[in-house]
Scaffold this active site. Structure first.
Site, PDB file in Angstrom:
ATOM      1  N   HIS A 117     -31.837  16.981  -1.717  1.00 32.67           N
ATOM      2  CA  HIS A 117     -32.103  18.402  -1.411  1.00 32.67           C
ATOM      3  C   HIS A 117     -33.581  18.620  -1.048  1.00 32.67           C
ATOM      4  O   HIS A 117     -33.878  18.889   0.098  1.00 32.67           O
ATOM      5  CB  HIS A 117     -31.697  19.356  -2.551  1.00 32.67           C
ATOM      6  N   ASP A 143     -22.262  16.216  -0.619  1.00 33.67           N
ATOM      7  CA  ASP A 143     -22.538  16.777  -1.944  1.00 33.67           C
ATOM      8  C   ASP A 143     -21.318  17.433  -2.591  1.00 33.67           C
ATOM      9  O   ASP A 143     -20.475  16.752  -3.143  1.00 33.67           O
ATOM     10  CB  ASP A 143     -23.725  17.748  -1.826  1.00 33.67           C
TER      11      ASP A 143
HETATM   12 ZN   LIG Z   1     -25.567  16.798  -5.956  1.00 38.31          ZN
END
Ligand SMILES: [Zn+2]
Length: 451
Positions: free
Chosen positions: A273, A324
């Protein structure tokens, strides 16, 4: 069903950074490319024809397979405020219900969906280790074994990023469903994970869940384990502003600074991220050669924010991509979204080229998972190939260029016609060869878990 390696003839294939016609790709029993020939006008006898545009297999560098059960549910609205943190409550409810068998069933469907989407290698950021209440299973790695069995059945490679998770937050012990994630301490984590051995079609790596979930004094055993075993090391980083605020309040440091001070950053490390780094954080990440795995469809789904992708790359961070939470499983969409988010953030088009983005989906992901030889079509590289239809309603009329443009700026996962993993034809003409009725199986596994 076991499939053996075959020889393929690709109508058009991206070899290096060039699109070549009529490419013969042969592989050996080890699943690596042994021979490449170009400009062959048709398939030689015995070769399987891949009609369309053949690219290297993509690598999904960040996955939590069980999050797939939440797709299309709990979207907020109707006056009900919804955030990452409320979404997490739903995710915890699913986590609390999973048994090893239920997780295997679900993961077979999720990994089959990935194969159908052209993903040949997945990094599973795995933190659901123990039985409810945190009780150890007799086989302490039974959940990891279930994931490996699922990937083997679905025919894709899996790098198991076994994740250390020890705390609910700064100074707070794990509670409720988090007990299933937690080992007693980082040494206990290392002891458990050391019992796992690399599988035939995938390796193993280490992960720190986040600075919230692993106290600073517990980071060293994880870093040491990754170094001693020469594996990748992944960590969630600054996905939410609240993580930065809590870390600053508890330690006086940003999460990135804290990780840097404890030796977590470096070329073997991938920060997942990195949505809310400070300019100083970006320098630390880039200067240490730490990779960044962006997960744009999840970041938009969870209202995380738009990270400074171009700044991170300019600072020196290699880029990889992940799906994800699996709100979407489509690496082409992830690649495209990196550029689209950057356009929204900067008011400028063309921050990344299609080549840059395809590299992030392919070689960048493989490198983040400890296999820098993957994600390219070359002699000696893993024989992982995907073929997209350049004449679908979405790709028709798109300039072929060197192959990156139609893949990144036009194609969808549904345009994948063939997926070859280690020379084995796992998806043929859009049909999974090992998991027939993949969608039905996925639906049954999700329904069994969700009210
Ligand atoms: Zn994750």
């Amino acid at each position: 069903m076991s499939l053996s390696p075959q020889t393929y003839w690709a109508e058009h294939a991206r070899v290096g950074d060039r699109l070549r016609p009529g490419v013969l790709i042969a592989s050996g029993p080890d699943g690596r490319v042994t021979e490449l020939r170009t400009d062959l006008p048709g398939p030689p006898p015995g070769a399987v024809a891949l009609r369309g545009l053949t690219l290297p297999g993509t690598a999904n560098a960040h996955s939590h397979a069980f999050h797939r059960a939440l797709r299309g549910r709990g979207q907020g609205g109707r006056g009900v405020p919804d955030t990452f943190w409320t979404w997490r409550e739903g995710m915890y409810r699913i986590a609390d219900r999973l048994t090893p068998d239920a997780y295997r069933d679900l993961a077979v469907g999720v990994y089959a969906e990935m194969a159908l989407a052209g993903i040949t290698c997945v990094g599973e950021f795995h933190y659901l280790h123990h039985a409810p209440g945190g009780v150890r299973y007799n086989e302490p790695n039974i959940m990891a074994v279930a994931l490996r069995e699922a990937a083997a059945e679905a025919g894709i490679r899996l790098v198991l990023l076994d994740t250390c998770y020890l705390a609910a937050g700064f100074g707070r012990p794990p509670e409720g469903p988090q007990l299933r994630f937690a080992d007693a301490d980082a040494d206990a984590w290392a002891e458990r994970v050391s019992e796992l051995r690399p599988g035939p079609d995938g390796g193993i790596g280490a992960a720190v869940h986040s600075v919230r979930a692993v106290p600073a004094d517990q980071l060293d055993p994880v870093v040491r384990w990754a170094r001693d075993h020469d594996t990748p090391l992944h960590v969630h980083l600054s996905e939410q502003p609240a993580e930065n605020e809590e870390c600053l309040a508890a330690t006086g440091l940003t999460p990135t600074r804290l990780l840097a001070d404890h030796g977590v950053l470096g070329p073997r490390t991938t920060a997942v991220h990195a949505t809310h780094p400070t300019p100083g954080d970006i320098d630390l990440l880039g200067g240490s050669g730490t990779g960044v795995c962006l997960c744009p469809t999840t970041e938009q789904d969870l209202a995380d924010g738009i990270g400074p992708a171009a700044d991170l790359v300019a600072a020196g961070c290699p880029l990889s991509l992940g799906s994800d939470s699996h709100a979407v499983i489509d690496l082409f969409e992830e690649a495209r979204a990196v550029e689209m988010h950057e356009r929204l953030r900067t008011g400028t088009r063309g921050c990344f080229t299609a080549d840059d983005l395809l590299t992030a989906a392919c070689a960048g992901g493989w490198a983040a998972l400890g296999m820098p030889e993957g994600g390219r079509i070359a002699v000696g590289a893993p024989a992982d190939l995907i073929t997209i239809d350049p004449e679908s309603p979405r790709t028709a009329g798109v300039p072929m260029g060197e192959g990156a443009e139609p893949a990144v700026f036009a194609a969808r996962a549904a345009d994948v016609r063939h997926t070859v993993v280690a020379g084995r034809h796992v998806v043929r003409d859009g049909v999974h060869q090992r998991v027939p009725g993949a969608a039905r199986r996925l639906a049954a596994a999700v329904t069994a878990l969700v009210d």
